[in-house]
Motif scaffolding. Structure first.
Motif, PDB file in Angstrom:
ATOM      1  N   GLY A  95       5.598   0.559 -13.356  1.00  0.00           N
ATOM      2  CA  GLY A  95       5.602  -0.812 -13.224  1.00  0.00           C
ATOM      3  C   GLY A  95       5.449  -0.981 -11.602  1.00  0.00           C
ATOM      4  O   GLY A  95       4.773  -1.869 -11.041  1.00  0.00           O
ATOM      5  N   ASN A  96       5.789   0.014 -10.598  1.00  0.00           N
ATOM      6  CA  ASN A  96       5.451  -0.010  -9.313  1.00  0.00           C
ATOM      7  C   ASN A  96       4.146  -0.157  -9.053  1.00  0.00           C
ATOM      8  O   ASN A  96       3.635  -0.912  -7.941  1.00  0.00           O
ATOM      9  CB  ASN A  96       6.225   1.075  -8.395  1.00  0.00           C
ATOM     10  CG  ASN A  96       7.585   0.720  -8.356  1.00  0.00           C
ATOM     11  OD1 ASN A  96       8.389  -0.572  -8.516  1.00  0.00           O
ATOM     12  ND2 ASN A  96       8.652   1.774  -7.817  1.00  0.00           N
ATOM     13  N   SER A 120       0.887  -1.246   0.094  1.00  0.00           N
ATOM     14  CA  SER A 120      -0.014   0.075  -0.109  1.00  0.00           C
ATOM     15  C   SER A 120       1.032   1.235   0.097  1.00  0.00           C
ATOM     16  O   SER A 120       0.599   2.299  -0.697  1.00  0.00           O
ATOM     17  CB  SER A 120      -1.065   0.046   1.399  1.00  0.00           C
ATOM     18  OG  SER A 120      -0.117   0.073   2.330  1.00  0.00           O
ATOM     19  N   ALA A 121       1.910   1.319   0.715  1.00  0.00           N
ATOM     20  CA  ALA A 121       2.771   2.503   0.771  1.00  0.00           C
ATOM     21  C   ALA A 121       3.514   2.562  -0.699  1.00  0.00           C
ATOM     22  O   ALA A 121       3.437   3.728  -1.185  1.00  0.00           O
ATOM     23  CB  ALA A 121       4.077   2.094   1.792  1.00  0.00           C
ATOM     24  N   ILE A 122       3.938   1.610  -1.362  1.00  0.00           N
ATOM     25  CA  ILE A 122       4.593   1.767  -2.817  1.00  0.00           C
ATOM     26  C   ILE A 122       3.384   2.123  -3.619  1.00  0.00           C
ATOM     27  O   ILE A 122       3.759   3.081  -4.487  1.00  0.00           O
ATOM     28  CB  ILE A 122       5.030   0.437  -3.480  1.00  0.00           C
ATOM     29  CG1 ILE A 122       6.448   0.148  -2.109  1.00  0.00           C
ATOM     30  CG2 ILE A 122       5.510   0.577  -4.659  1.00  0.00           C
ATOM     31  CD1 ILE A 122       7.014  -1.221  -2.508  1.00  0.00           C
ATOM     32  N   THR A 123       2.214   1.582  -3.646  1.00  0.00           N
ATOM     33  CA  THR A 123       1.068   1.834  -4.417  1.00  0.00           C
ATOM     34  C   THR A 123       0.691   3.552  -4.232  1.00  0.00           C
ATOM     35  O   THR A 123       0.592   4.236  -5.379  1.00  0.00           O
ATOM     36  CB  THR A 123      -0.253   1.194  -4.085  1.00  0.00           C
ATOM     37  OG1 THR A 123       0.166  -0.216  -4.530  1.00  0.00           O
ATOM     38  CG2 THR A 123      -1.252   1.603  -5.257  1.00  0.00           C
ATOM     39  N   LEU A 124       0.549   3.924  -2.811  1.00  0.00           N
ATOM     40  CA  LEU A 124       0.466   5.246  -2.599  1.00  0.00           C
ATOM     41  C   LEU A 124       1.296   6.182  -3.026  1.00  0.00           C
ATOM     42  O   LEU A 124       1.137   7.220  -3.701  1.00  0.00           O
ATOM     43  CB  LEU A 124       0.505   5.367  -1.017  1.00  0.00           C
ATOM     44  CG  LEU A 124       0.105   6.750  -0.513  1.00  0.00           C
ATOM     45  CD1 LEU A 124      -1.149   7.443  -0.998  1.00  0.00           C
ATOM     46  CD2 LEU A 124       0.233   6.796   1.203  1.00  0.00           C
ATOM     47  N   GLY A 125       2.737   6.063  -2.891  1.00  0.00           N
ATOM     48  CA  GLY A 125       3.568   6.984  -3.709  1.00  0.00           C
ATOM     49  C   GLY A 125       3.788   6.877  -5.035  1.00  0.00           C
ATOM     50  O   GLY A 125       3.866   8.185  -5.446  1.00  0.00           O
ATOM     51  N   GLY A 126       3.390   5.723  -5.564  1.00  0.00           N
ATOM     52  CA  GLY A 126       3.358   5.735  -7.326  1.00  0.00           C
ATOM     53  C   GLY A 126       2.107   6.597  -7.766  1.00  0.00           C
ATOM     54  O   GLY A 126       2.040   7.279  -8.791  1.00  0.00           O
ATOM     55  N   VAL A 175      -0.819   2.414 -16.482  1.00  0.00           N
ATOM     56  CA  VAL A 175      -1.209   1.872 -17.672  1.00  0.00           C
ATOM     57  C   VAL A 175      -1.274   3.103 -18.835  1.00  0.00           C
ATOM     58  O   VAL A 175      -2.189   4.096 -18.453  1.00  0.00           O
ATOM     59  CB  VAL A 175      -2.251   0.838 -18.185  1.00  0.00           C
ATOM     60  CG1 VAL A 175      -2.582   0.625 -19.267  1.00  0.00           C
ATOM     61  CG2 VAL A 175      -2.271  -0.143 -16.972  1.00  0.00           C
ATOM     62  N   GLY A 176      -0.668   3.014 -19.826  1.00  0.00           N
ATOM     63  CA  GLY A 176      -0.679   4.052 -20.967  1.00  0.00           C
ATOM     64  C   GLY A 176      -1.505   3.710 -21.991  1.00  0.00           C
ATOM     65  O   GLY A 176      -2.366   2.817 -22.099  1.00  0.00           O
ATOM     66  N   GLU A 177      -1.530   4.463 -23.211  1.00  0.00           N
ATOM     67  CA  GLU A 177      -2.276   4.137 -24.346  1.00  0.00           C
ATOM     68  C   GLU A 177      -1.965   2.681 -25.140  1.00  0.00           C
ATOM     69  O   GLU A 177      -0.796   2.142 -24.902  1.00  0.00           O
ATOM     70  CB  GLU A 177      -2.030   5.143 -25.495  1.00  0.00           C
ATOM     71  CG  GLU A 177      -2.597   6.414 -25.300  1.00  0.00           C
ATOM     72  CD  GLU A 177      -2.612   7.587 -26.235  1.00  0.00           C
ATOM     73  OE1 GLU A 177      -1.871   7.146 -27.288  1.00  0.00           O
ATOM     74  OE2 GLU A 177      -2.947   8.628 -25.904  1.00  0.00           O
ATOM     75  N   GLY A 178      -2.773   1.838 -25.268  1.00  0.00           N
ATOM     76  CA  GLY A 178      -2.532   0.484 -25.780  1.00  0.00           C
ATOM     77  C   GLY A 178      -2.226  -0.560 -25.090  1.00  0.00           C
ATOM     78  O   GLY A 178      -2.045  -1.553 -25.126  1.00  0.00           O
ATOM     79  N   GLY A 179      -2.655  -0.181 -23.739  1.00  0.00           N
ATOM     80  CA  GLY A 179      -2.559  -1.193 -22.607  1.00  0.00           C
ATOM     81  C   GLY A 179      -1.184  -1.415 -22.010  1.00  0.00           C
ATOM     82  O   GLY A 179      -0.939  -2.295 -21.224  1.00  0.00           O
TER      83      GLY A 179
END
Length: 329
Positions: free
Chosen positions: A127-128, A30-36, A118-122
């Motif tokens: 990555g994080n 959750s910490a890594i996801t929050l930072g990203g 995720v950008g255009e085209g999936g």
């Protein structure tokens, strides 16, 4: 040294829950996801209002999860604190709440329209944020399974295995095909305007939607039948598994190739391969059942038990054979 309850798998006499490691991992994820999420929100200024709302939702979910998991880990460091949360209804409620949060988080993070992972085209652009949001969701599911086993003695994995043969891989196929269908539909909406629907890329994307829809329907029928009746026609199951294996083989070939929508690493790429692997596993399992005359292969325990029983009935070399008078007559 703490004892283990053989019925529930819970650690007895220990202040820490068997879920302590999962809670600690969830805290890190959750910490890594929050930072990203915060980083993407601050750097991506070209986003519409809906995307901005979704970004704020991910940040809110990650923040709440970080707070709850930090408290859960801290409480389990002391016996008094552990008694407040370990195996209680409060722990179960928090786990269910966080699972719901992360189901929504993974959906938002994997949607290119929100400008997060995720950008255009999936293609994965962060990555994080992408991998650790999925890791958090999987950890939440593992927490639910562990809590049900510890608090109520419900072995979810065991129940699924014992309910019917091959129910677990069919459930995996159902989930993966749903994601393939959703990811393909998302890319099609973004990249394929009406004037471009005849393009190779768009045709393959539509093919991905079709594969996902057919696979979802087939798997849903099998899973529903196995749950409701614990059995289904072996021929029907084998035919469905074979058809899905062929479809997913073509899906991997067309979707993940250079001109396909799943060529970049993302949900469509990963779950196209996962669908193929589990479909092939189903075909292999059905073939093993066919070779055994419609019965699953004999288990190792059964074979070992039969061998022990046989050996116990054999006369031992140290035994002395005593003949009676009647035997000689």
């Amino acid at each position: 040294m703490s004892d283990i309850n053989p019925d529930t798998g819970e650690s007895m006499g220990s202040s820490r829950s068997p879920r302590f490691t999962m809670w600690a991992a969830f805290l890190i994820f959750s910490a890594i996801t929050l930072g990203g999420a915060v980083e993407e929100k601050n750097t991506d200024t070209d986003i519409d209002s809906d995307g901005l709302k979704n970004q704020r939702w991910v940040i809110a979910c990650s923040s709440i999860t970080f707070a709850f998991t930090f408290i859960a880990v801290a409480l389990q460091l002391h016996p008094i604190g552990a008694s407040i949360i370990v195996g209680t209804k409060a722990e179960g409620f928090v786990i269910l709440l966080l699972t719901a949060f992360w189901a929504a988080t993974v959906t938002i993070v994997s949607d290119a329209r929100n400008g997060l992972a995720v950008g255009e085209g999936g293609a994965v652009i962060n990555g994080n944020l992408y991998y650790f949001s999925w890791a958090g969701f999987v950890t939440a599911i593992m927490l639910i399974v562990s809590y049900l086993r510890g608090a109520f003695g419900v072995d979810v994995a065991g129940e699924i295995r014992n309910r019917a043969a091959r129910l677990t891989p069919w459930s995996a196929v159902l989930a993966s095909q749903l994601i393939v269908m959703g990811a393909s539909a998302n890319i099609f909406d973004q990249e394929c305007a009406p004037q471009l629907e005849s393009d190779v890329f768009c045709r393959r994307t539509a093919f991905g939607i079709s594969i996902g829809a057919i696979g979802t329907a087939f798997a849903l029928v099998i899973v529903g039948m196995k749950i409701s009746t614990s059995s289904i026609s072996f021929m029907v199951e084998s035919a469905f598994a074979g058809i899905l294996t062929i479809l997913n083989a073509f899906g991997v070939a067309y979707l993940t190739s250079t001109k396909g929508p799943g060529s970049a690493l993302g949900n469509l790429y990963y779950f196209s391969w996962i669908s193929l692997v589990f479909s092939a596993m189903l075909v292999a399992s059905c073939f093993e059942t066919y070779k055994n005359g419609g019965n699953p292969p004999p288990s190792a325990e059964h074979s070992a038990g039969s061998e022990v029983a046989y050996n116990n009935n054999e006369p031992k070399s140290d035994d002395i054979n005593v003949e009676t008078l009647e035997d000689q007559i």
